[in-house]
Design a protein around this motif. Structure first.
Motif, PDB file in Angstrom:
ATOM      1  N   LEU A 224       0.815  -1.216   0.000  1.00 20.32           N
ATOM      2  CA  LEU A 224       0.000   0.000   0.000  1.00 20.32           C
ATOM      3  C   LEU A 224       0.850   1.268   0.000  1.00 20.32           C
ATOM      4  N   GLU A 225       2.009   1.193   0.606  1.00 23.44           N
ATOM      5  CA  GLU A 225       2.876   2.374   0.691  1.00 23.44           C
ATOM      6  C   GLU A 225       3.224   2.913  -0.691  1.00 23.44           C
ATOM      7  N   ASP A 226       3.387   2.010  -1.657  1.00 18.65           N
ATOM      8  CA  ASP A 226       3.762   2.425  -3.016  1.00 18.65           C
ATOM      9  C   ASP A 226       2.550   2.737  -3.884  1.00 18.65           C
ATOM     10  N   ARG A 227       1.341   2.636  -3.307  1.00 19.81           N
ATOM     11  CA  ARG A 227       0.124   2.851  -4.111  1.00 19.81           C
ATOM     12  C   ARG A 227      -0.835   3.789  -3.382  1.00 19.81           C
ATOM     13  N   PRO A 228      -0.393   4.996  -3.069  1.00 16.51           N
ATOM     14  CA  PRO A 228      -1.261   5.916  -2.314  1.00 16.51           C
ATOM     15  C   PRO A 228      -2.525   6.261  -3.089  1.00 16.51           C
ATOM     16  N   PHE A 229      -3.641   6.270  -2.365  1.00 18.91           N
ATOM     17  CA  PHE A 229      -4.947   6.696  -2.900  1.00 18.91           C
ATOM     18  C   PHE A 229      -5.558   5.731  -3.914  1.00 18.91           C
ATOM     19  N   GLN A 230      -4.894   4.620  -4.244  1.00 14.69           N
ATOM     20  CA  GLN A 230      -5.470   3.707  -5.233  1.00 14.69           C
ATOM     21  C   GLN A 230      -6.561   2.854  -4.587  1.00 14.69           C
ATOM     22  N   PRO A 231      -7.776   2.828  -5.147  1.00 13.36           N
ATOM     23  CA  PRO A 231      -8.844   1.997  -4.587  1.00 13.36           C
ATOM     24  C   PRO A 231      -8.532   0.515  -4.787  1.00 13.36           C
ATOM     25  N   GLY A 232      -8.846  -0.285  -3.777  1.00 16.85           N
ATOM     26  CA  GLY A 232      -8.597  -1.720  -3.895  1.00 16.85           C
ATOM     27  C   GLY A 232      -9.473  -2.527  -2.957  1.00 16.85           C
ATOM     28  N   ILE A 233      -9.499  -3.845  -3.195  1.00 17.98           N
ATOM     29  CA  ILE A 233     -10.297  -4.770  -2.388  1.00 17.98           C
ATOM     30  C   ILE A 233      -9.378  -5.828  -1.801  1.00 17.98           C
ATOM     31  N   LYS A 295     -17.544  -0.785 -10.489  1.00 22.19           N
ATOM     32  CA  LYS A 295     -16.542   0.249 -10.197  1.00 22.19           C
ATOM     33  C   LYS A 295     -15.322  -0.021 -11.074  1.00 22.19           C
ATOM     34  N   SER A 296     -15.117   0.831 -12.055  1.00 17.64           N
ATOM     35  CA  SER A 296     -14.102   0.538 -13.067  1.00 17.64           C
ATOM     36  C   SER A 296     -12.685   0.861 -12.628  1.00 17.64           C
ATOM     37  N   ASN A 297     -12.525   1.669 -11.543  1.00 15.52           N
ATOM     38  CA  ASN A 297     -11.181   2.124 -11.199  1.00 15.52           C
ATOM     39  C   ASN A 297     -10.575   1.403  -9.999  1.00 15.52           C
ATOM     40  N   VAL A 298     -11.018   0.180  -9.721  1.00 19.51           N
ATOM     41  CA  VAL A 298     -10.333  -0.639  -8.708  1.00 19.51           C
ATOM     42  C   VAL A 298      -8.952  -0.985  -9.271  1.00 19.51           C
ATOM     43  N   ARG A 299      -7.919  -0.559  -8.592  1.00 21.34           N
ATOM     44  CA  ARG A 299      -6.559  -0.701  -9.144  1.00 21.34           C
ATOM     45  C   ARG A 299      -5.864  -1.977  -8.673  1.00 21.34           C
ATOM     46  N   ARG A 319     -12.369  -7.957 -10.796  1.00 23.73           N
ATOM     47  CA  ARG A 319     -12.950  -6.693 -10.327  1.00 23.73           C
ATOM     48  C   ARG A 319     -11.923  -5.571 -10.325  1.00 23.73           C
ATOM     49  N   ALA A 320     -10.679  -5.902 -10.635  1.00 25.35           N
ATOM     50  CA  ALA A 320      -9.637  -4.881 -10.766  1.00 25.35           C
ATOM     51  C   ALA A 320      -9.443  -4.528 -12.233  1.00 25.35           C
ATOM     52  N   GLY A 321      -9.166  -3.271 -12.499  1.00 27.02           N
ATOM     53  CA  GLY A 321      -8.780  -2.836 -13.842  1.00 27.02           C
ATOM     54  C   GLY A 321      -9.835  -2.992 -14.899  1.00 27.02           C
ATOM     55  N   ARG A 322     -11.101  -2.823 -14.537  1.00 29.17           N
ATOM     56  CA  ARG A 322     -12.173  -2.974 -15.538  1.00 29.17           C
ATOM     57  C   ARG A 322     -12.112  -1.875 -16.590  1.00 29.17           C
ATOM     58  N   ASP A 323     -11.401  -0.775 -16.289  1.00 29.08           N
ATOM     59  CA  ASP A 323     -11.266   0.309 -17.262  1.00 29.08           C
ATOM     60  C   ASP A 323     -10.132   0.066 -18.247  1.00 29.08           C
ATOM     61  N   ALA A 325      -6.956   0.008 -17.564  1.00 32.68           N
ATOM     62  CA  ALA A 325      -5.678   0.555 -17.081  1.00 32.68           C
ATOM     63  C   ALA A 325      -4.971  -0.478 -16.211  1.00 32.68           C
ATOM     64  N   ALA A 326      -3.697  -0.224 -15.922  1.00 30.51           N
ATOM     65  CA  ALA A 326      -2.882  -1.179 -15.161  1.00 30.51           C
ATOM     66  C   ALA A 326      -3.517  -1.493 -13.811  1.00 30.51           C
ATOM     67  N   ALA A 327      -3.513  -2.789 -13.457  1.00 27.31           N
ATOM     68  CA  ALA A 327      -4.074  -3.236 -12.180  1.00 27.31           C
ATOM     69  C   ALA A 327      -3.218  -4.396 -11.665  1.00 27.31           C
ATOM     70  N   GLU A 328      -3.436  -4.779 -10.407  1.00 21.77           N
ATOM     71  CA  GLU A 328      -2.615  -5.827  -9.799  1.00 21.77           C
ATOM     72  C   GLU A 328      -3.465  -6.800  -8.987  1.00 21.77           C
ATOM     73  N   ALA A 329      -3.022  -8.040  -8.950  1.00 24.78           N
ATOM     74  CA  ALA A 329      -3.666  -9.073  -8.134  1.00 24.78           C
ATOM     75  C   ALA A 329      -2.591  -9.743  -7.293  1.00 24.78           C
ATOM     76  N   LEU A 330      -2.708  -9.614  -5.983  1.00 27.10           N
ATOM     77  CA  LEU A 330      -1.746 -10.209  -5.054  1.00 27.10           C
ATOM     78  C   LEU A 330      -2.457 -11.285  -4.245  1.00 27.10           C
ATOM     79  N   LEU A 331      -1.898 -12.491  -4.265  1.00 23.62           N
ATOM     80  CA  LEU A 331      -2.481 -13.632  -3.550  1.00 23.62           C
ATOM     81  C   LEU A 331      -1.510 -14.101  -2.474  1.00 23.62           C
ATOM     82  N   PHE A 332      -2.008 -14.239  -1.245  1.00 24.77           N
ATOM     83  CA  PHE A 332      -1.204 -14.825  -0.169  1.00 24.77           C
ATOM     84  C   PHE A 332      -1.552 -16.307  -0.054  1.00 24.77           C
ATOM     85  N   HIS A 333      -0.521 -17.117   0.164  1.00 26.84           N
ATOM     86  CA  HIS A 333      -0.726 -18.569   0.183  1.00 26.84           C
ATOM     87  C   HIS A 333       0.014 -19.197   1.351  1.00 26.84           C
ATOM     88  N   SER A 334      -0.697 -20.054   2.085  1.00 25.23           N
ATOM     89  CA  SER A 334      -0.056 -20.834   3.152  1.00 25.23           C
ATOM     90  C   SER A 334      -0.739 -22.186   3.242  1.00 25.23           C
TER      91      SER A 334
END
Length: 713
Positions: A224-233, A295-299, A319-323, A325-334
């Protein structure tokens, strides 16, 4: 009716110069009044496939949609583009519905969205027969199939459309349908020799990455530190986790909230609306969230826990990047997540369903532990050929190298064998690392030959090697024995027959490289980046005035192009992709004036450039009379960071007044808590001591004042 007319409509109402791949062919088929099935991923532009022909052909296009919130968004977007559109569903009063119906009779509407319940209500077909309907569009068409993942019984009655209106073409659209569901759509809707258009399910704008789940909170804060103000889920497995995570993020100064099925319908609607309006940046949610929003601007989308299957994972990252534009998906796995999910699945009674769900979970785990291109793995699962590596995932960015891991494998397998195959992976790692914890000492594991033989490797690396041995069939997990690891026939070959094992070594991601990668797709021009943030705030203000979601003014892709091109005339503004005539008439001059004002101010600022530490830049802004909130937006820093700067400036003796942000009574309460807890730097104990009644940023300011006053005593 020609493709040329369709292109004119595309430019006039939607502001695009050309169709996306596949759209033109689909629209041509619809204009020829032929039944059509469209399989296209979320964000691929499905709505254009029926909206454009519906506008080209004389008469009214009727769209059947099961999601009321999404229906409302679609209509508001069309109205904003200058298209006369309306909807009919259970959220309206009878008077409101009569008004829309009269507009249909008067020929004033071109697009009418209806819920399946409304379409099938008494007398509605008679109403439609009095109108000139040019097309029926069935959105979320997979709902008609019992094989689909979101079956709705009322959709089965949509077959009456073809029976009652045999001459009117039908277009059925979905983002998720296997071959069985596709056949069901055709059969249940009584479609006549429909052409099936299947677009690639690849979402190339989404960067895919997986990280181990051991330090999730720390990794999320870094992200999050590198992505200020970007909407996300952030998707979590449990309701409790959504609430806990949202609270932790709030404590760190982030604008976060939570959503789950345990909330009342009123509270869910309220939270969802705040997210749509960009009044909440981060939504911590269970999978109940996101089904009815556009919501098209989920980054970005983060999966805090492993999903149950790849279908859910694909739908949720969609649900990310529907517009576009560049978007990211991060998955945690254990492995702990895998065990939890297996427990949930095996609680059911249907053994056939259990077997299928467990098999799908295995495929999900294999994706998470994959050592080859993630996108290739994902596309192959959905039956799509993907011959090349994508170049846009963590594996492609940091390809792992294989090595002879026989010795490491022998150490792991030996530890499993010497503990009589009774312990889980975490305890195996403790033994290899020589951890003298309570279990190791109580069970006598510290006496084993393998105790401490792997001190040279960190715990996380050992866990990854254990996962690889499981994937290679050299170890099995006994989920009914609390995850105990078991040897296999292959294990014996490694331990006693000299069989070699290839393992993959994961290189730790260089923080500098990760920051550079996070910047990909973002504008590298500082001026354009600052202008984007300036226009983003303007967009939010305009949306609030009109009571619509910000992305309905302009989506992020269009806003980014405006920031890069900086159009200051009508022709230049209309040349921006996504700016139609109606949008220009509503917003064009407002944005042009904002661009001119910004550039003028920027020019003055360039003449007096301040050199120094980051908190001194905040000091200069404060001297100009700007509020912390304004500085936060202007500098693209979290609000809590700005208050930290203010605290630092106060302690360093700069002329900073804390009173506007911290009252005397609040300081007295925090002062007492500091004395009672003995904490002069850590804020959490003070926050909890005060029963969470005083915000973190006030505690930070109070600590600055306390430390300065006590230092001078």
């Amino acid at each position: 009716m020609s493709v040329r007319e369709a292109q004119e409509v595309l430019k006039l109402y939607f502001g695009y110069d050309k169709f996306r791949p596949g759209q033109e062919e689909i629209i041509s088929n619809v204009l020829a009044k032929k039944d059509t099935i469209v399989l296209m991923p979320t964000g691929g532009g499905k709505s254009i496939c029926y909206q454009v022909p519906g506008l080209v052909m004389p008469g009214l296009c009727v769209v059947v949609s099961p999601l009321i919130a999404l229906m409302k968004d679609q209509v508001e977007a069309l109205l904003g583009n200058g298209v006369n559109a309306g909807y009919l569903n259970s959220s309206q009063s009878s008077k409101e519905q009569q008004l829309i119906e009269q507009q249909c009779f008067d020929g004033r509407l071109k697009m009418l969205y209806v819920s399946p319940e409304k379409l099938l209500s008494a007398g509605f077909f008679s109403f439609l027969k009095r109108l000139q309907v040019n097309l029926f569009a069935i959105d979320e068409a997979h709902c008609i199939s019992a094989w689909g993942h979101d079956f709705r019984p009322e959709y089965l009655q949509l077959k009456n459309l073809k029976l009652q209106f045999p001459e009117i073409p039908v277009i059925a659209l979905t983002a998720t349908a296997d071959k069985l569901t596709q056949r069901d759509i055709q059969t249940q809707l009584y479609l006549e020799n429909p052409r099936v258009f299947s677009s690639s399910f690849d979402r190339p704008n989404i960067y895919l990455q997986v990280q181990p789940g051991q330090k999730r909170m720390e990794a999320i804060l870094d992200f999050l530190e590198d992505r200020p103000f970007q909407p996300g889920i952030i998707y979590c497995l449990s309701r409790k986790a959504t609430e806990s995570l949202a609270q932790k993020l709030k404590e760190k100064g982030y604008n976060a909230d939570y959503y789950h099925a345990g909330l009342s319908a009123k509270d869910r609607d309220k939270v969802q609306e705040r997210f749509l309006q960009d009044n909440v940046q981060i939504m911590c949610a269970t999978i109940a969230f996101g089904m009815g929003i556009d919501k098209s601007n989920v980054r970005w989308v983060i999966h805090y826990n492993l999903p149950k299957n790849l279908e859910s994972y694909y739908q949720e990252i969609g649900r990310a990047g529907r517009d576009g534009a560049a978007a990211e998906a991060l998955l945690f796995h254990s492995l702990a997540d895998v065990m939890t999910l297996r427990d949930i699945i095996t609680q059911g009674d249907n053994s056939k369903e259990q077997a299928l769900s467990l098999a799908k979970l295995d495929r999900m785990q294999q994706y998470a532990e994959s050592t080859s291109c993630r996108r290739k793995t994902l596309m192959h699962y959905f039956g799509e050929e993907f011959p090349r590596d994508c170049g846009h995932c963590d594996i492609c960015d940091h390809p792992p190298t294989s090595f002879n891991g026989t010795e490491l494998a022998q150490k792991i397998l030996s530890a499993v064998a010497r503990t009589k195959e009774t312990i889980a992976s975490a305890q195996v790692v403790d033994i290899l690392r020589g951890s003298r914890n309570q279990m190791s000492l109580a069970k006598g594991y510290d006496k084993l030959k393998t105790f401490g033989v792997g001190r040279d490797l960190p715990p996380l690396e050992w866990q990854r090697y254990i996962h690889q041995l499981i994937n290679q069939g050299l170890l099995e997990v006994a989920y009914d024995e609390h995850g105990a690891l078991k040897l296999t026939k292959g294990s014996q070959d490694i331990l006693f027959n000299g069989k070699k094992v290839e393992l993959v070594k994961f290189q730790a991601v260089n923080p500098k490289e990760e920051k550079e990668r996070a910047a990909k797709g973002k504008n590298r021009n500082p001026l354009a980046t600052a202008l984007f943030e300036h226009l983003r705030q303007l967009r939010k203000d305009l949306a609030q005035e009109r009571g619509i979601a910000p992305y309905l003014v302009f989506n992020d892709n269009t806003l980014q192009e405006i920031a890069e091109e900086r159009p200051t005339s009508k022709p230049a503004f209309l040349s921006i992709s996504g700016v139609a005539q109606a949008k220009y008439e509503q917003y064009g001059e407002i944005f042009i004036n904002a661009i001119l004002t910004f550039l003028s101010q920027q020019s003055k600022a360039e003449q007096v450039k301040l050199k120094g530490a980051t908190h001194l830049l905040t000091y200069e802004a404060l001297k100009q009379g700007k509020s912390p909130e304004e500085i936060s937006v202007e500098r693209q820093l979290q609000l809590v960071t700005i208050f930290s700067h203010i605290a630092t400036l106060f302690q360093q003796g700069y002329d900073v007044d804390l009173k506007p942000f911290l009252s005397e009574s609040e300081y007295t309460r925090v002062h007492q808590a500091i004395v009672e807890t003995g904490c002069t730097s850590a804020m959490k104990p003070i926050f909890e001591h005060l029963d969470c009644q005083i915000d973190y940023f006030k505690i930070r300011l109070a600590l600055a004042r306390f430390n300065k006053e006590t230092a001078t005593v």
